[in-house]
Enzyme design. Sequence first.
Site, PDB file in Angstrom:
ATOM      1  N   CYS A   2      -7.761   2.046   1.260  1.00 31.08           N
ATOM      2  CA  CYS A   2      -8.768   1.299   0.515  1.00 31.08           C
ATOM      3  C   CYS A   2      -8.205   0.852  -0.814  1.00 31.08           C
ATOM      4  O   CYS A   2      -7.673   1.638  -1.585  1.00 31.08           O
ATOM      5  CB  CYS A   2     -10.003   2.194   0.293  1.00 31.08           C
ATOM      6  SG  CYS A   2     -11.167   1.462  -0.863  1.00 31.08           S
ATOM      7  N   HIS A  36     -15.138  -0.238   2.183  1.00 29.09           N
ATOM      8  CA  HIS A  36     -14.944   1.019   2.886  1.00 29.09           C
ATOM      9  C   HIS A  36     -16.094   1.993   2.682  1.00 29.09           C
ATOM     10  O   HIS A  36     -16.113   3.074   3.257  1.00 29.09           O
ATOM     11  CB  HIS A  36     -13.640   1.679   2.409  1.00 29.09           C
ATOM     12  CG  HIS A  36     -12.421   1.020   2.967  1.00 29.09           C
ATOM     13  ND1 HIS A  36     -11.816  -0.045   2.347  1.00 29.09           N
ATOM     14  CD2 HIS A  36     -11.690   1.265   4.085  1.00 29.09           C
ATOM     15  CE1 HIS A  36     -10.767  -0.413   3.041  1.00 29.09           C
ATOM     16  NE2 HIS A  36     -10.664   0.357   4.115  1.00 29.09           N
ATOM     17  N   SER A  86       0.804  -1.228   0.000  1.00 28.24           N
ATOM     18  CA  SER A  86       0.000   0.000   0.000  1.00 28.24           C
ATOM     19  C   SER A  86       0.832   1.269   0.000  1.00 28.24           C
ATOM     20  O   SER A  86       0.310   2.344  -0.318  1.00 28.24           O
ATOM     21  CB  SER A  86      -0.927   0.004   1.217  1.00 28.24           C
ATOM     22  OG  SER A  86      -1.771  -1.113   1.160  1.00 28.24           O
TER      23      SER A  86
END
Lengths: 382, 648
Positions: free
Chosen positions: B383, B370, B327
């Site tokens: 997300c 989310h 991420s």
Amino acid sequence: MTYLEYKVRAVPRGFKKLFYLNWPIILLLCAATAIGVIMLTSIAGISWDPWASAQLKRFFVGFILMISIAMVPIWFWKSMSVLAYITSLGLLVLVEFFGSTGMGAQRWLDLGFITLQPSEMAKITLIMVLAFYYDWLPDQNVSKPQWIIAPLALIFLPFFLVLQQPDLGTALLIVLGGGAMMFLAGIHWGYFGAALSLSVGGALIILQSRGKDWQLLNDYQYRRIDTFIDPSSDPLGAGYHITQSKIALGSGGWTGRGFGQGTQSRLNFLPEKHTDFIFTTLAEEFGFIGGISLLAIYALIVAFSIIAAISNKDRFSSLLIYGVTVTFFLYFAVNMAMVMGLAPVVGVPLPLVSYGGSSLLVLMAAFGLLQSAHVHKPRGVI
Amino acid sequence: MADRIQLNQKSYAKLSRRGVILGSLQTAFIATLAFRMRKLQVEDASNYRLLADENRINIRLIAPSRGEVYDRNGKIIARNEQSFRITIVKEDAGDIEQALFSLSNLIKISQSDAKRIIEETKRSAPFLPVTVRDQLSFDEIARIAANTPNLPGVSVEQGLSRVYPSFESYAHVVGYVGPVSDSDLQGGNETNPLLKIPRFQVGKVGVEKHYEDILRGSAGVMKVEVNALGRVMRNLSRKEGKPGNNIQLTVDTALQSYIQARLGSESASAVVINCKNGEILAIASSPSYDPNKFVKGISYSDFNELRDNELRPLASKTVQDAYPPGSTFKIVTALSALEANIIGPKDTFTCSGKMEISNRFFHCWKNSGHGTMNLEKSLSESCDVYFYELALKVGIEQINKMATKLGLGVKHDVPMSAITKGLMPSREWKLNYRKQEWLVGDTVNASIGQGYVLSSPLQLAVMAARLASGKKVNPILTKSINGQNVHNLSNIEDLDIDKSYLKIIRKALFEASNDRRGTAYGSRVIDNTYRMAGKTGTSQVRNITDAERENGVTKNEDLPWKRRDHGLFINFAPYNKPEIAVAVVVEHGGAGSKSAAPIARDITLQALFKGNPPLEVYPAKDRSAVFERQNKLGEVLKELEIFRENKV
């Protein structure tokens, strides 16, 4: 022939003989010895011991021996020629059985008070016996083949015995010395031409046979020939001596590095630096000047000797003087040629300069004979 | 009678003639000798003089002292220390075996050493010293010195040997030196005689290898006169060499040691960069090893242990290993989308937990989804689906371009060994190396730092630094060489990214660390002056099957270590006035928020406070644990410091 046959009108007697000695030769001998002593001092690290003092002592002994021999009439020595020759042959046979080994060859005979090298003696006694032979032989017979056989045998016996030791260098010097005597005696040129062509032909055949089925010499002997022709081919092996000795000579330059400064010898790059290779130290430390001076002294000794030989009307004396001169010449010529890389390495000392008792004493004795012949030469023929 | 005299006269003339001929031959030969003498001694004299000098003068090299390595505060990292070895000279020692026996009462001599020594003394000249033992301790030297009269031929020789007083802390950065090997002799070094000095050592890895030429110095020359056997007769001259140049690095030993201790036995790495100029303040990889062992000659068993350890202590993980950035890579995707004007900060997508792209489902890490996400929230809450949407619109080219701008997929020039370029995939790359067409799914995977994307911790730290400062900072490890600054740090150009976009991302990262719903909220700093902005990352090393998703994904802790996720965290701090950027990767550590982020926080605060931070900056619930850890690490570091000062 006995000494009674000598027809001499005036022979100096007693101490007067001293004035009739060939003093220039004696002084030159002393000069050469002095150079030798200086070099031995330098090689020992500027010290009398161990070589210089011993060499000086031997020279004094040799000097007294020379004068003593010179005082005795030459006709006595002439009458002793054959006996001397036989004695030296006997010693050569003795050394074969009882000799002490040194430098890979049986050369020395220990007589208790002195170690004797019979091969050195043989050189002189051969000269004596050949001079005796040609003095006795009527001149017209000199070149006749039947009268050639005896001198050839006289030369061959010591040559063969010395070769057995084995000492190829001295053996060859014996042949050369003997050959020179035959030449002087007046043998026809043809014999020498034949001998020369025979040896050249033989050498060629030997070289040709290399690598063939009928190879005549061992491989190592061929390799020695190779190294002689091109020392750089094996700089650390057999060519080492020649290469290092040339380096020592060459690095001396005009005036040399100075007394005690020769690096090649001091640092042990040179073998036999106090005996056979002593000339390299001289040339390194005193340069071209030093080397040429010694050569000049030798040349003058040869010159004065030849003059003495020519001025001597007695055939035995004259032949003897020539013989001693040739022997002396061969010593220094072969030694110098060797250290300069002109001849293969053979064990021949530099006369009067190299450290060593036997050759010095024999040489002084030979010059004693030369002096005796000079002192007692016929002055005015009857 | 007259006849006889006549005859004598005739023979006399002949003899004289032959005598003159012989005399002439002799004269000719003497002349030859004289000319030969002239040729050797006058014409070729200079040649032979040279040969004679070559004969007698031996040139010996004196090893120069190697340049030292310091940290930014002048603390030493690599230095030289007098080392002692004992040698034995056969001709002075007499009976070697007897001498070795006497020696073995004083110092330890192994059987194999004894055998080697006896062999060597037999082979070499009797006056040449043979090494008995190297690297002796002071105690041993003292014992030998006290017994010198009983040990003829034994002497103590001094030399310099390399010492790394920080032990494991800098093993991967500075590396170590070792004996010259065949590979060291390649590449223009074949003829360097210095490398042929017995026992000479050259850099093998890291700074020691990279700066070998600068650290080495040049050899001194000692001329000695030797005899024909090689024995030294006297010294002629001695010219000292030029010592190697000293090198100052940008690292801070206190911080470096702290990080090394903080990473502990985890297979992890951390990089701290000054985000304004790129100076690397610390770059640590764990577990590490003691480089001093390599200098002394590491034993086979020790080496095998290092080599076979599955935590790979020999690997320099900060620069040599590349991981899927997970991420943390969303920063790149977001920036590329902003730059391509595809989204604005207000635009939203809806995350339902998964997304169907070309007949395949791509899942968000949060199964329930989310809900409505904007850019800031999608970053702070990480997300995935939001970025899948972006990826479809932006395309891999834009992402690739942005990644390169931020320093990913770029080989950074730092003086360490085996630096990886990482991997920033593109269509061409896949076509060339995989022989396959680029698929939309590849872009989707890349958008969240999975798939083909690989980055090293150093690259991630550089990305964080560029993001924080808006400048195109490059990582720098070398501060100065021999007192001369290496890099000009005053004029660093701006990054080719709109400042407002960077601001948006920085804000999002702040939220990730400080918003209650942010992924790194657990590792926040509560003091306003020191607040961090960071991004977590969790990169999968395996595929999660659909079956697994049905039955519930296997918990990371239940997997074998090798198959667990990597935990990543990058951050910069303080948020208001960024000074440092940090990247932490914990191999197979599980979620980045749990494994990497707490470590990154400790490191960040340690770097900002230049020592232990006050407990008040931590959230109240963490304080007791932090306090305990501070004490524990304090002990470790104190011990290391004592080691550093006294031993080696």
